[in-house]
Design a protein around this motif. Structure first.
Motif, PDB file in Angstrom:
ATOM      1  N   VAL A  16       0.837  -1.207   0.000  1.00 42.78           N
ATOM      2  CA  VAL A  16       0.000   0.000   0.000  1.00 42.78           C
ATOM      3  C   VAL A  16       0.868   1.251   0.000  1.00 42.78           C
ATOM      4  O   VAL A  16       0.608   2.214  -0.732  1.00 42.78           O
ATOM      5  CB  VAL A  16      -0.942  -0.003   1.228  1.00 42.78           C
ATOM      6  CG1 VAL A  16      -1.672   1.338   1.346  1.00 42.78           C
ATOM      7  CG2 VAL A  16      -1.942  -1.139   1.122  1.00 42.78           C
ATOM      8  N   PHE A  17       1.924   1.248   0.829  1.00 42.93           N
ATOM      9  CA  PHE A  17       2.825   2.401   0.899  1.00 42.93           C
ATOM     10  C   PHE A  17       3.484   2.654  -0.450  1.00 42.93           C
ATOM     11  O   PHE A  17       3.637   3.810  -0.883  1.00 42.93           O
ATOM     12  CB  PHE A  17       3.882   2.167   1.968  1.00 42.93           C
ATOM     13  CG  PHE A  17       4.915   3.246   2.034  1.00 42.93           C
ATOM     14  CD1 PHE A  17       4.651   4.458   2.664  1.00 42.93           C
ATOM     15  CD2 PHE A  17       6.173   3.051   1.455  1.00 42.93           C
ATOM     16  CE1 PHE A  17       5.600   5.458   2.709  1.00 42.93           C
ATOM     17  CE2 PHE A  17       7.135   4.050   1.509  1.00 42.93           C
ATOM     18  CZ  PHE A  17       6.843   5.263   2.138  1.00 42.93           C
ATOM     19  N   SER A  18       3.876   1.577  -1.135  1.00 39.48           N
ATOM     20  CA  SER A  18       4.543   1.728  -2.427  1.00 39.48           C
ATOM     21  C   SER A  18       3.617   2.335  -3.469  1.00 39.48           C
ATOM     22  O   SER A  18       3.983   3.250  -4.215  1.00 39.48           O
ATOM     23  CB  SER A  18       5.054   0.366  -2.908  1.00 39.48           C
ATOM     24  OG  SER A  18       5.982  -0.174  -1.995  1.00 39.48           O
ATOM     25  N   VAL A  19       2.385   1.832  -3.523  1.00 39.58           N
ATOM     26  CA  VAL A  19       1.429   2.344  -4.498  1.00 39.58           C
ATOM     27  C   VAL A  19       1.100   3.804  -4.213  1.00 39.58           C
ATOM     28  O   VAL A  19       1.111   4.656  -5.111  1.00 39.58           O
ATOM     29  CB  VAL A  19       0.140   1.490  -4.487  1.00 39.58           C
ATOM     30  CG1 VAL A  19      -0.931   2.127  -5.377  1.00 39.58           C
ATOM     31  CG2 VAL A  19       0.443   0.076  -4.951  1.00 39.58           C
ATOM     32  N   LEU A  20       0.793   4.104  -2.947  1.00 35.56           N
ATOM     33  CA  LEU A  20       0.478   5.481  -2.579  1.00 35.56           C
ATOM     34  C   LEU A  20       1.693   6.391  -2.762  1.00 35.56           C
ATOM     35  O   LEU A  20       1.576   7.546  -3.167  1.00 35.56           O
ATOM     36  CB  LEU A  20       0.001   5.545  -1.129  1.00 35.56           C
ATOM     37  CG  LEU A  20      -1.361   4.884  -0.836  1.00 35.56           C
ATOM     38  CD1 LEU A  20      -1.683   4.982   0.650  1.00 35.56           C
ATOM     39  CD2 LEU A  20      -2.456   5.536  -1.662  1.00 35.56           C
ATOM     40  N   GLY A  21       2.870   5.837  -2.465  1.00 33.70           N
ATOM     41  CA  GLY A  21       4.082   6.623  -2.601  1.00 33.70           C
ATOM     42  C   GLY A  21       4.332   7.047  -4.023  1.00 33.70           C
ATOM     43  O   GLY A  21       4.703   8.202  -4.302  1.00 33.70           O
ATOM     44  N   VAL A  22       4.133   6.111  -4.944  1.00 32.19           N
ATOM     45  CA  VAL A  22       4.315   6.440  -6.358  1.00 32.19           C
ATOM     46  C   VAL A  22       3.326   7.509  -6.789  1.00 32.19           C
ATOM     47  O   VAL A  22       3.673   8.489  -7.483  1.00 32.19           O
ATOM     48  CB  VAL A  22       4.148   5.168  -7.224  1.00 32.19           C
ATOM     49  CG1 VAL A  22       4.109   5.539  -8.701  1.00 32.19           C
ATOM     50  CG2 VAL A  22       5.276   4.193  -6.958  1.00 32.19           C
ATOM     51  N   ALA A  23       2.067   7.363  -6.383  1.00 31.70           N
ATOM     52  CA  ALA A  23       1.033   8.316  -6.781  1.00 31.70           C
ATOM     53  C   ALA A  23       1.299   9.703  -6.203  1.00 31.70           C
ATOM     54  O   ALA A  23       1.258  10.721  -6.923  1.00 31.70           O
ATOM     55  CB  ALA A  23      -0.338   7.813  -6.331  1.00 31.70           C
ATOM     56  N   VAL A  24       1.580   9.758  -4.906  1.00 29.70           N
ATOM     57  CA  VAL A  24       1.818  11.051  -4.253  1.00 29.70           C
ATOM     58  C   VAL A  24       3.075  11.711  -4.788  1.00 29.70           C
ATOM     59  O   VAL A  24       3.097  12.920  -5.078  1.00 29.70           O
ATOM     60  CB  VAL A  24       1.924  10.863  -2.724  1.00 29.70           C
ATOM     61  CG1 VAL A  24       2.352  12.165  -2.051  1.00 29.70           C
ATOM     62  CG2 VAL A  24       0.591  10.391  -2.167  1.00 29.70           C
ATOM     63  N   LEU A  25       4.146  10.917  -4.911  1.00 28.06           N
ATOM     64  CA  LEU A  25       5.405  11.475  -5.398  1.00 28.06           C
ATOM     65  C   LEU A  25       5.252  12.024  -6.818  1.00 28.06           C
ATOM     66  O   LEU A  25       5.791  13.085  -7.151  1.00 28.06           O
ATOM     67  CB  LEU A  25       6.496  10.402  -5.356  1.00 28.06           C
ATOM     68  CG  LEU A  25       7.908  10.846  -5.735  1.00 28.06           C
ATOM     69  CD1 LEU A  25       8.388  11.960  -4.793  1.00 28.06           C
ATOM     70  CD2 LEU A  25       8.858   9.676  -5.694  1.00 28.06           C
ATOM     71  N   SER A  26       4.523  11.296  -7.642  1.00 29.62           N
ATOM     72  CA  SER A  26       4.313  11.754  -9.017  1.00 29.62           C
ATOM     73  C   SER A  26       3.577  13.084  -9.047  1.00 29.62           C
ATOM     74  O   SER A  26       3.952  14.006  -9.787  1.00 29.62           O
ATOM     75  CB  SER A  26       3.511  10.699  -9.797  1.00 29.62           C
ATOM     76  OG  SER A  26       4.211   9.480  -9.848  1.00 29.62           O
ATOM     77  N   LEU A  27       2.534  13.197  -8.221  1.00 31.10           N
ATOM     78  CA  LEU A  27       1.774  14.439  -8.171  1.00 31.10           C
ATOM     79  C   LEU A  27       2.623  15.599  -7.658  1.00 31.10           C
ATOM     80  O   LEU A  27       2.570  16.719  -8.189  1.00 31.10           O
ATOM     81  CB  LEU A  27       0.539  14.257  -7.279  1.00 31.10           C
ATOM     82  CG  LEU A  27      -0.549  13.329  -7.823  1.00 31.10           C
ATOM     83  CD1 LEU A  27      -1.646  13.131  -6.782  1.00 31.10           C
ATOM     84  CD2 LEU A  27      -1.133  13.895  -9.108  1.00 31.10           C
TER      85      LEU A  27
END
Length: 234
Positions: A16-27
């Motif tokens: 979950v952290f990895s998926v959210l991390g990618v999304a947040v970091l990209s934004l």
């Protein structure tokens, strides 16, 4: 009911952290970067790290399932081969012959259990069990060393009992309905595979051999679980 272990929680958390991390970091990178180079450099550095975490989690689950499946398959194969090997071995070739069995007669069941314990020999597997025979060598009972020790401890803790533990006899133990060591009988034409199957059915560790497999017949030999294990090795 499925149990959610700490390992499962850790795996889920990383995913979950990895998926959210990618999304947040990209934004964040897209919103603050003024050129494509900075955004590309940040994402190029972070995405492989997050991807490796997810890959590790997936590898953990899939490799564990594959390992368990392979282990079960190997276990089934070994069991099948072992049974095949045991089928070719007559019980008469591996049994402990009746004249070699450390035992007591029915007429000797008044002997004290503490005296029996002293006669057991840890170096000899058959001397950690005590068959009870009739005068005609019929099997009448069986007592394992562990059962004797359990019976003595049970009576030691029983404050209502007026009998001293050092005075407990073989008959006292045989009369206890809660402590019964199970056994069965097979014929002399049986194989070790038959003995193993009988042990598994009754959850016992001892099979006595008579001529035609009847308990009222004289015992001619004895097969223990240790004999089965020894001959089942590949």
């Amino acid at each position: 009911m499925t149990i959610f272990t700490p390992k499962d929680a850790l795996a889920l958390g990383i995913t979950v952290f990895s998926v959210l991390g990618v999304a947040v970091l990209s934004l964040v990178v897209i919103s603050i970067s003024h050129d494509n180079t900075t955004g590309n450099n940040v994402l190029s550095a972070v995405l492989p790290l997050l991807g490796s975490w997810v890959g590790t989690v997936l590898a953990y689950y899939f490799s564990r399932d594959n390992f368990e499946a392979a282990s079960q398959s190997l276990s089934n194969m070994v069991d099948k081969v072992s049974k095949t090997e045991l089928k070719s071995v007559p019980v008469t070739e591996r049994m402990i012959k009746v004249d070699e069995i450390f035992h007591k007669q029915e007429s000797e069941t008044n002997q004290k259990l503490v005296d029996i314990l002293e006669k057991f020999d840890d170096s000899k597997e058959i001397w950690s069990r005590l068959p009870i025979f009739s005068d005609e060598k019929q099997i009448k009972g069986l007592i394992h060393r562990a059962t004797i020790e359990k019976f003595i401890m049970k009576n030691y803790k029983n404050t209502d009992s007026s009998q001293k533990v050092e005075d407990l006899t073989i008959m006292d133990l045989l009369n206890d309905p809660q402590l019964k060591d199970k056994y069965d009988v097979l014929s002399e034409s049986s194989t070790l595979a038959d003995a193993k199957q009988k042990m598994e059915q009754l959850t016992c560790k001892d099979i006595f051999i008579t001529k035609s497999g009847k308990q009222e017949e004289p015992v001619i030999g004895w097969i223990t679980n240790a004999i089965i294990m020894k001959n089942a090795k590949l």
